[in-house]
Design a protein around this motif. Structure first.
Motif, PDB file in Angstrom:
ATOM      1  N   ALA A 413       0.864  -1.181   0.000  1.00  0.00           N
ATOM      2  CA  ALA A 413       0.000   0.000   0.000  1.00  0.00           C
ATOM      3  C   ALA A 413       0.898   1.227   0.000  1.00  0.00           C
ATOM      4  N   MET A 414       1.513   1.497  -1.143  1.00  0.00           N
ATOM      5  CA  MET A 414       2.488   2.593  -1.193  1.00  0.00           C
ATOM      6  C   MET A 414       2.126   3.619  -2.249  1.00  0.00           C
ATOM      7  N   TYR A 415       1.012   3.400  -2.960  1.00  0.00           N
ATOM      8  CA  TYR A 415       0.771   4.235  -4.139  1.00  0.00           C
ATOM      9  C   TYR A 415      -0.152   5.412  -3.864  1.00  0.00           C
ATOM     10  N   GLU A 416      -0.865   5.358  -2.730  1.00  0.00           N
ATOM     11  CA  GLU A 416      -1.732   6.488  -2.438  1.00  0.00           C
ATOM     12  C   GLU A 416      -0.821   7.658  -2.094  1.00  0.00           C
ATOM     13  N   GLY A 417      -0.946   8.747  -2.820  1.00  0.00           N
ATOM     14  CA  GLY A 417      -0.047   9.875  -2.600  1.00  0.00           C
ATOM     15  C   GLY A 417       1.138   9.843  -3.542  1.00  0.00           C
ATOM     16  N   LYS A 418       1.557   8.618  -3.967  1.00  0.00           N
ATOM     17  CA  LYS A 418       2.693   8.501  -4.887  1.00  0.00           C
ATOM     18  C   LYS A 418       2.196   8.637  -6.330  1.00  0.00           C
ATOM     19  N   LEU A 419       1.052   7.997  -6.635  1.00  0.00           N
ATOM     20  CA  LEU A 419       0.462   8.111  -7.970  1.00  0.00           C
ATOM     21  C   LEU A 419      -0.833   8.904  -7.864  1.00  0.00           C
ATOM     22  N   THR A 420      -0.927   9.978  -8.658  1.00  0.00           N
ATOM     23  CA  THR A 420      -2.115  10.816  -8.607  1.00  0.00           C
ATOM     24  C   THR A 420      -3.207  10.227  -9.492  1.00  0.00           C
TER      25      THR A 420
END
Ligand code: CUA
Length: 435
Positions: A413-420
């Motif tokens: 769960a690392m993409y929230e905030g990383k990918l718009t």
């Protein structure tokens, strides 16, 4: 002609393809003609009552004998010539070819350039220049195969072999090991990166990364890799739970594996867990949770990570720099189509999509991206879902929400905030092209 062997990347590829096409066409024509005639005669002269079955004695036909001896002989000589001609090309590197040393080992490829630059699993070459690979193996037989260049050669311990090619186009191409060399043979891959000449020269001369690493203490190198290789995504330093076990006080720790056996987190255990994560999974963690780092880390890198883990003994608080922001210049991204931007995002190694999702339909840790758009997926709770924009966004931002049946909850769960939202729309456009 027939395009059976795919994209042509070297200047002798067309010759190899031509020979292959000719042999294929002759084989198909002969098979159809011979089997066709056989079936035709079998039916025409089948046994029927009241018909004389005695075969007439035929005494030979000189004209026919000459034709069916001479004609196939000429065809064979022609095919042998085609093969010989391209074989000579394949085995004769032009003088002055750029040399790269290649070492195969279970299970990765190491490359070293004349100026000392080293890479692992990535061979970078300039377009239009002949490249000669001088190859050997550290352990067992391997074979270096670059399909797009139409060249392949065994790599043998205790001796050198060579192959060469002259790339005619830029791009990223696949390299395979094609000699069965053990249980990770199928993962013994490398990328061939063909760059424009000026870009290649810049890449070759840039040794800042190597010098920085060489000057570092092993534990500092490990700390750097902890962020750069995304260990940080799944392993905390402060004992807090993430996808994998925290690294706090990990070294020397004893515990239980999913198999019920005991483990002690010593150097060998950590090394094995990085290279072959599925070998010994700690009880309570997902079995397929971690991708293998085989081929992505050198021995020095592994030592560095182990030394770094030893420093996380709780005696001091360790701060790490946040992961580097994406390097791609915004201007370059703006000039691309949405699907191209999506492709760049998927290929960007800091996003790690390709660690777990293939582009060719093969099953890695997660479902392949090929044909994903619009597919009906069965979820682990038994329900079905059609892959649309909303589903993809949810799966990226909240990976645990809907797990496809047959896969583990392995996606970080690392993409929230990383990918718009915009990034994801681009990625979706790209996925639509992968049918
Ligand atoms: Cu190396 Cu197969």
């Amino acid at each position: 002609m027939l395009g059976l062997l795919g994209e042509q990347g070297s200047d002798f590829a067309y010759k190899v393809d031509y020979a292959n096409d000719i042999v294929t066409i002759i084989s198909v024509v002969c098979t159809v003609a011979i089997v066709g005639a056989m079936l035709y005669f079998a039916v025409k002269y089948r046994q029927r009552d009241g018909v004389d079955h005695e075969t007439p004695a035929i005494e030979g036909n000189n004209a026919l004998e000459v034709i069916w001896t001479v004609f196939p002989t000429l065809v064979c000589i022609w095919v042998a010539w085609l093969g010989y001609d391209s074989f000579v090309d394949l085995r004769t590197p032009p003088p002055g070819a750029m040399e790269v040393n290649v070492t195969g080992r279970k299970w990765a490829w190491d490359f070293q350039y004349k100026n000392g630059k080293r890479t692992t699993s990535e061979l970078v070459v300039p377009v239009g220049e002949p490249v000669k690979l001088i190859m050997t193996s550290k352990d067992v037989l391997h074979s270096f195969f670059v399909p797009v260049m139409r060249t392949k050669m065994d790599v043998i311990p205790g001796r050198y072999t060579h192959e060469w090619f002259r790339p005619i186009k830029t791009g990223d191409f696949q390299v395979f090991c094609t000699e069965y060399c053990g249980n990770e043979h199928s993962k013994m891959l490398a990328r061939l990166k063909v760059l424009p000449k000026a870009e290649f020269e810049r890449w070759l001369a840039d040794d800042s990364e190597e010098r920085k690493l060489a000057a570092m203490k092993p534990s500092d190198r490990g700390k750097e890799l902890y962020v750069a290789k995304q260990c940080v995504t799944c392993h905390s330093l402060d004992g807090s739970p993430r996808v994998g076990p925290s690294w706090l006080k990990l070294f020397g720790k004893q515990g239980q594996l999913a198999s019920g056996d005991k483990y002690t987190a010593d150097e060998n255990y950590i090394r094995e867990s990085i290279l072959n994560p599925q070998a010994k999974t700690v009880a309570g963690y997902p079995a397929m949770g971690m991708p293998s780092y085989q081929g992505q880390l050198s021995d020095d890198d592994l030592t560095g990570i182990i030394e770094f883990i030893k420093t996380i003994d709780g005696s001091q608080k360790i701060e790490v720099a946040p992961a580097a922001p994406p390097k791609k210049a915004d201007a370059a991204l703006a000039s691309m189509t949405p699907a191209e931007r999506g492709k760049a995002l998927v290929a960007d190694s800091s996003n790690m999509c390709l660690t777990c999702h293939s582009l060719d339909g093969s099953k890695v840790v997660g479902p392949s991206f090929k044909g994903l758009w619009g597919r009906k997926e069965k979820l682990s709770d038994g329900s079905e879902v059609q892959v649309d924009a909303a589903y993809i966004k949810e799966s990226v931002w909240k990976p645990a929400a809907k797990i496809v049946a047959g896969y583990g909850p392995a996606m970080p769960a690392m993409y929230e905030g990383k990918l718009t939202d915009e990034n994801l729309n681009d990625i979706i456009e790209y996925l639509k092209t992968l049918q």
